[in-house]
Write an enzyme that holds these catalytic residues in place. Sequence first.
Site, PDB file in Angstrom:
ATOM      1  N   ARG A 344       0.861  -1.136  -0.054  1.00 54.68           N
ATOM      2  CA  ARG A 344       0.205  -0.244  -0.155  1.00 54.68           C
ATOM      3  C   ARG A 344       1.031   1.175  -0.103  1.00 54.68           C
ATOM      4  O   ARG A 344       0.392   2.338  -0.475  1.00 54.68           O
ATOM      5  CB  ARG A 344      -0.963   0.077   1.225  1.00 54.68           C
ATOM      6  CG  ARG A 344      -2.008  -1.162   1.377  1.00 54.68           C
ATOM      7  CD  ARG A 344      -3.316  -1.063   1.951  1.00 54.68           C
ATOM      8  NE  ARG A 344      -4.134   0.061   1.749  1.00 54.68           N
ATOM      9  CZ  ARG A 344      -3.865   1.412   2.304  1.00 54.68           C
ATOM     10  NH1 ARG A 344      -3.241   1.481   3.367  1.00 54.68           N
ATOM     11  NH2 ARG A 344      -4.679   2.480   1.814  1.00 54.68           N
ATOM     12  N   CYS A 375      13.756  -6.196  -3.518  1.00 49.82           N
ATOM     13  CA  CYS A 375      14.770  -5.534  -4.315  1.00 49.82           C
ATOM     14  C   CYS A 375      14.328  -4.417  -5.046  1.00 49.82           C
ATOM     15  O   CYS A 375      14.507  -4.563  -6.359  1.00 49.82           O
ATOM     16  CB  CYS A 375      15.365  -6.754  -5.375  1.00 49.82           C
ATOM     17  SG  CYS A 375      16.200  -8.090  -4.508  1.00 49.82           S
TER      18      CYS A 375
HETATM   19  N1  LLP Z   1     -17.715  -1.915  -2.305  1.00 47.21           N
HETATM   20  C1  LLP Z   1     -17.165  -1.971  -3.291  1.00 47.21           C
HETATM   21  C2  LLP Z   1     -18.202  -2.196  -4.597  1.00 47.21           C
HETATM   22  C3  LLP Z   1     -15.851  -1.801  -3.629  1.00 47.21           C
HETATM   23  O1  LLP Z   1     -15.190  -1.724  -4.690  1.00 47.21           O
HETATM   24  C4  LLP Z   1     -15.158  -1.730  -2.464  1.00 47.21           C
HETATM   25  C5  LLP Z   1     -13.671  -1.555  -2.374  1.00 47.21           C
HETATM   26  C6  LLP Z   1     -15.704  -1.691  -1.070  1.00 47.21           C
HETATM   27  C7  LLP Z   1     -17.173  -1.874  -1.232  1.00 47.21           C
HETATM   28  C8  LLP Z   1     -15.121  -1.605   0.333  1.00 47.21           C
HETATM   29  O2  LLP Z   1     -14.344  -0.472   0.304  1.00 47.21           O
HETATM   30  P1  LLP Z   1     -13.387   0.020   1.730  1.00 47.21           P
HETATM   31  O3  LLP Z   1     -14.967  -0.017   2.623  1.00 47.21           O
HETATM   32  O4  LLP Z   1     -12.765  -1.292   2.177  1.00 47.21           O
HETATM   33  O5  LLP Z   1     -12.852   1.040   1.642  1.00 47.21           O
HETATM   34  N2  LLP Z   1      -6.808  -1.846  -2.254  1.00 47.21           N
HETATM   35  C9  LLP Z   1      -7.240  -0.302  -1.923  1.00 47.21           C
HETATM   36  C10 LLP Z   1      -8.433  -0.335  -1.545  1.00 47.21           C
HETATM   37  C11 LLP Z   1      -9.498  -0.658  -2.955  1.00 47.21           C
HETATM   38  C12 LLP Z   1     -10.718  -0.772  -2.633  1.00 47.21           C
HETATM   39  C13 LLP Z   1     -11.599  -1.308  -3.679  1.00 47.21           C
HETATM   40  N3  LLP Z   1     -12.812  -1.312  -3.741  1.00 47.21           N
HETATM   41  C14 LLP Z   1      -6.193   0.061  -0.713  1.00 47.21           C
HETATM   42  O6  LLP Z   1      -5.505  -0.517  -0.103  1.00 47.21           O
HETATM   43  O7  LLP Z   1      -6.661   1.093  -0.037  1.00 47.21           O
END
Ligand code: LLP
Length: 447
Positions: A344, A375
Amino acid sequence: MTLLEIFPSLRSGMPSTRVDTAVWPCETHYDALGRIAIGGIALADIADQYGTPTYVLNETEVRDRCRAYRRHFPEAEIIYAAKALLTKSVAGWITGEGLSIDVCSGGELAIALAAGIDPRRIVLHGSGKPFAELEAAVAAGVGRIVIDSLTEITLLSALVSRTQQVLLRLSPDIDVHGHPAVKTGVADQKFGFPLGSAEADEAIERVLRQPALDLVGFHCHLGSQIHNPDHYGEAVRRLVAEMARVRDEFGAMPTQLDLGGGHAVAYRSGDAEMNLYELADIIEDALDAACARNRFPRPRISLEPGRAIVARAGVTLYRVMTIKHIEGGRTFVIVDGGMNDNPRVALYGARYDAVVANRHPTGPQMTATVAGRYCEAGDILAADVRLPADLRPGEIIAVPCTGAYHHSLASSYNGVGRPPLIGVREGRSRELVRRETAADLLARDLG
Ligand code: LLP
């Protein structure tokens, strides 16, 4: 020597600058030796028993967060976004607390089903759902499928034999000013259909023409790390108006409004997080006003938090490998993990705290950058953190707020297997997911 050094157990009742409860799990405390412990187990002991790097997950914190959502939104459906973190145990805890679950692939669906989750409580998402995954979801009897494209309507129509509830994903063109990689509510992005567009109308028409597809409502997801609840109020206003228009122009009666996830958590002390009281009030007020204005019956609201359920429950443990003081430059604390278990920082410029977990340091501190073993120069975990000046190789560094999008984003770059996930609760620890070994990597390599 200070009194606290002689009687470290005095610390357990002390407010601490090392473990801010906004960032660490609720069961974090100090043990009699001044070491950081969660749920009665010292993190240093977990590191010794299971090796490092290791993800630790506090079950109590996960359950507490589920309960907080149920308490603040008693009438809403809370659908956990499994992409944040999914294992069979986690799925069991979360559904045990009354949440539904959203999956976005055949793999996540398989884990949820293997955990024994009632398929009717599963929602399927995805911007490019492969036919085989749609087929598996329909065969399993998932409760709802969130349609993301016109192609999907064709595929689903060919697949379903009994009635399948669907929602249509709309982008309401609300800019939450997040990182570009996770900005999803604006019109010009790949998810769903822009609200009010000709393509959205075409999708509505096509779904309504399919007798086996039951259009129960609409979905939107505004983005990630949103701390201003007003954006959700705006989404309610725009989507309720759209639901009323769909009733008037298409003769349909959508009853569900899924507002997606994206609620911010504090990664470091002082970071803003979503206030659930405020969010509940704002959604409630917006619903009242929008339903009255559009003479539309109150839809059932769903929320899809992922990060806000699991982020704070997770802590990652590393062992210090070496320390380098670069002349005229930074001090690097190099640990045995890094961008494989936490990409992240490299992906989103995320910032983390890092503390020494195997003792309570009382002496002078240094400013250091905790870097990984991989690396790449960008393999950084925590820049400019304060650590004991006498830190030595072999000590344990803990990075809090790593429960969401860490295990699920991990890779085996450089041929280093992914860490295990250790569940901790009330004095007991257990491996929820074991460490990935070189044998695991070789098992996929067919030569
Ligand atoms: N619903 C949908 C349709 C989503 O695409 C996502 C996240 C969520 C709910 C949940 O979102 P949250 O409440 O967890 O923010 N890898 C990135 C986050 C990508 C989120 C993608 N979609 C990070 O580490 O910040």
